[in-house]
Design a protein around this motif. Structure first.
Motif, PDB file in Angstrom:
ATOM      1  N   ALA A   1      44.982  29.531  47.512  1.00 37.66           N
ATOM      2  CA  ALA A   1      44.297  30.552  48.056  1.00 37.66           C
ATOM      3  C   ALA A   1      44.767  31.984  48.187  1.00 37.66           C
ATOM      4  O   ALA A   1      44.133  33.160  47.792  1.00 37.66           O
ATOM      5  CB  ALA A   1      43.857  30.316  49.542  1.00 37.66           C
ATOM      6  N   GLU A   2      46.310  32.137  48.216  1.00 36.08           N
ATOM      7  CA  GLU A   2      46.974  33.255  48.261  1.00 36.08           C
ATOM      8  C   GLU A   2      46.964  33.784  46.724  1.00 36.08           C
ATOM      9  O   GLU A   2      46.786  35.031  46.602  1.00 36.08           O
ATOM     10  CB  GLU A   2      48.275  33.173  48.598  1.00 36.08           C
ATOM     11  CG  GLU A   2      48.328  33.099  50.239  1.00 36.08           C
ATOM     12  CD  GLU A   2      47.850  34.244  50.901  1.00 36.08           C
ATOM     13  OE1 GLU A   2      48.287  35.366  50.686  1.00 36.08           O
ATOM     14  OE2 GLU A   2      46.919  34.259  51.582  1.00 36.08           O
ATOM     15  N   LYS A   3      47.090  32.645  45.910  1.00 41.47           N
ATOM     16  CA  LYS A   3      47.162  33.090  44.509  1.00 41.47           C
ATOM     17  C   LYS A   3      45.747  33.709  44.038  1.00 41.47           C
ATOM     18  O   LYS A   3      45.673  34.764  43.236  1.00 41.47           O
ATOM     19  CB  LYS A   3      47.644  32.116  43.344  1.00 41.47           C
ATOM     20  CG  LYS A   3      48.883  31.584  43.563  1.00 41.47           C
ATOM     21  CD  LYS A   3      49.321  30.732  42.510  1.00 41.47           C
ATOM     22  CE  LYS A   3      50.506  30.041  42.606  1.00 41.47           C
ATOM     23  NZ  LYS A   3      51.243  29.309  41.697  1.00 41.47           N
ATOM     24  N   GLU A   4      44.570  33.380  44.539  1.00 39.73           N
ATOM     25  CA  GLU A   4      43.311  33.551  44.332  1.00 39.73           C
ATOM     26  C   GLU A   4      43.133  34.933  44.925  1.00 39.73           C
ATOM     27  O   GLU A   4      42.443  35.926  44.143  1.00 39.73           O
ATOM     28  CB  GLU A   4      42.395  32.629  44.907  1.00 39.73           C
ATOM     29  CG  GLU A   4      40.944  32.893  44.359  1.00 39.73           C
ATOM     30  CD  GLU A   4      40.532  32.641  43.234  1.00 39.73           C
ATOM     31  OE1 GLU A   4      39.404  32.634  42.793  1.00 39.73           O
ATOM     32  OE2 GLU A   4      41.302  32.047  42.383  1.00 39.73           O
ATOM     33  N   ILE A   5      43.709  35.267  45.919  1.00 35.97           N
ATOM     34  CA  ILE A   5      43.467  36.636  46.485  1.00 35.97           C
ATOM     35  C   ILE A   5      44.233  37.862  45.640  1.00 35.97           C
ATOM     36  O   ILE A   5      43.451  38.587  45.282  1.00 35.97           O
ATOM     37  CB  ILE A   5      44.053  36.702  47.782  1.00 35.97           C
ATOM     38  CG1 ILE A   5      43.135  35.957  48.906  1.00 35.97           C
ATOM     39  CG2 ILE A   5      44.376  38.210  48.433  1.00 35.97           C
ATOM     40  CD1 ILE A   5      43.942  35.797  50.307  1.00 35.97           C
ATOM     41  N   VAL A   6      45.502  37.419  45.446  1.00 32.82           N
ATOM     42  CA  VAL A   6      46.238  38.581  44.605  1.00 32.82           C
ATOM     43  C   VAL A   6      45.928  38.599  43.073  1.00 32.82           C
ATOM     44  O   VAL A   6      45.554  39.684  42.277  1.00 32.82           O
ATOM     45  CB  VAL A   6      47.738  38.161  44.528  1.00 32.82           C
ATOM     46  CG1 VAL A   6      48.327  38.492  46.048  1.00 32.82           C
ATOM     47  CG2 VAL A   6      47.983  36.842  43.814  1.00 32.82           C
ATOM     48  N   SER A   7      45.213  37.519  42.647  1.00 33.04           N
ATOM     49  CA  SER A   7      44.440  37.492  41.154  1.00 33.04           C
ATOM     50  C   SER A   7      43.336  38.269  41.087  1.00 33.04           C
ATOM     51  O   SER A   7      43.089  39.119  40.183  1.00 33.04           O
ATOM     52  CB  SER A   7      44.285  36.016  40.823  1.00 33.04           C
ATOM     53  OG  SER A   7      45.527  35.205  40.568  1.00 33.04           O
ATOM     54  N   ALA A   8      42.402  38.288  42.168  1.00 34.32           N
ATOM     55  CA  ALA A   8      41.321  38.946  42.466  1.00 34.32           C
ATOM     56  C   ALA A   8      41.502  40.267  42.366  1.00 34.32           C
ATOM     57  O   ALA A   8      40.976  41.324  41.869  1.00 34.32           O
ATOM     58  CB  ALA A   8      40.596  38.501  43.512  1.00 34.32           C
ATOM     59  N   MET A   9      42.617  40.900  43.164  1.00 38.50           N
ATOM     60  CA  MET A   9      42.885  42.336  43.318  1.00 38.50           C
ATOM     61  C   MET A   9      43.558  42.672  41.915  1.00 38.50           C
ATOM     62  O   MET A   9      43.255  43.981  41.606  1.00 38.50           O
ATOM     63  CB  MET A   9      44.173  42.268  44.291  1.00 38.50           C
ATOM     64  CG  MET A   9      43.949  41.897  45.816  1.00 38.50           C
ATOM     65  SD  MET A   9      45.570  41.732  46.755  1.00 38.50           S
ATOM     66  CE  MET A   9      46.100  43.444  46.600  1.00 38.50           C
TER      67      MET A   9
END
Length: 294
Positions: free
Chosen positions: A72-80
């Motif tokens: 989930a955290e990787k998904e957040i920073v990837s979207a950013m």
């Protein structure tokens, strides 16, 4: 892997030769660092607002829950990253896509390593170049099916006989540390191994003479990648003329012809096709294909 994470890694970074790295900083925040070019201004870090520092409650979660949290955290920073890098992505997509043969359209002067008792090698050693590019085809056997040696003026093609050694001149070149040899090998170093070379324990040695591997050098300059960038991406990222003219080199649009060339060499190395008797067994197109890769 989430959609944003997959898009950043595969549809953006792998496509353009950018590097990416996920990590958790000292304060417990996950971030992704994306490198899109050589200088320090091309390094971008995107940090999650969530604090992932271990608390007593977090220490009691299962491995599956931990993995889900990291995902989930990787998904957040990837979207950013995708959002903030949108202008750079649009710039790359707006570039004119060309093949390597279109960037270097002039026919390459090619010599057979064995013609006239190796006459081209006499010319080579009379005024040896400081740098040569080396590539191979059919590198799952040693020696390989074809070896390409390129100077700035011409390319020498050698077709070593099956189960025999390289020519004395090629062996001499590989031993000569006064001449820098440039490879663009994959991470398995198949070209070098097929030529009887032992990769050093410290691969970073391939970022400096006498042997330079463009994959290792580009990793030092642009950041490490999980898959090889390949010659087309490295040239696209490194040639100022291409950057100024907004040109990006891509693999041939007619991939059937490229794989037809590669396929023939693969069949020979597997013993499923007749070995080459010499450079003359290669068509003009195949010779130019080999020379361009080196």
């Amino acid at each position: 892997m989430g959609a944003a994470t997959q898009d950043l890694q595969q549809k953006v970074c792998q496509k353009y030769g950018w590097s990416y790295h996920y990590e958790k900083d000292t304060s417990g925040h996950w971030y992704v660092e994306v490198v899109v070019g050589m200088n320090i201004h091309n390094k971008h870090r995107f940090t999650s607002p969530n604090n992932s520092a271990k608390s007593k409650q977090q220490q009691q979660v299962t491995k599956k829950q931990k993995d889900q949290h990291v995902k989930a955290e990787k998904e957040i920073v990837s979207a950013m990253a995708l959002e903030h890098l949108a202008p750079q992505i649009a710039h790359e997509e707006g570039k004119k896509c060309c093949q390597l043969s279109e960037v270097f359209p002039d026919p390459i002067q090619i010599y057979d390593s064995t013609n006239n008792n190796g006459a081209i090698w006499k010319q080579f050693w009379k005024n040896p170049p400081q740098v040569v590019g080396i590539d191979t085809e059919g590198n799952q056997t040693s020696p390989p099916v074809v070896v390409q040696i390129s100077t700035s003026e011409y390319t020498i093609l050698e077709t070593p006989p099956r189960n025999k050694s390289l020519s004395s001149n090629l062996s001499r070149l590989l031993r000569d540390n006064s001449i820098t040899k440039i490879f663009c090998d994959n991470f398995s170093h198949a070209d070098k191994i097929a030529l009887g070379m032992d990769p050093p324990s410290n691969i970073s040695n391939y970022a400096k003479p006498p042997i330079i591997d463009l994959e290792v050098l580009s990793a030092n300059l642009y950041g490490y990648t999980k898959v090889p960038r390949g010659l087309a991406k490295i040239v696209s990222m490194s040639m100022p003329q291409l950057q100024q003219n907004n040109v990006r080199i891509v693999k041939p649009r007619n991939t059937n012809q490229r794989y037809k060339n590669i396929g023939r060499f693969a069949l020979i190395e597997q013993g499923k096709a007749r070995p080459l008797r010499g450079v003359g067994d290669l068509s003009e197109r195949e010779q130019q294909y080999c020379a361009l890769d080196s």
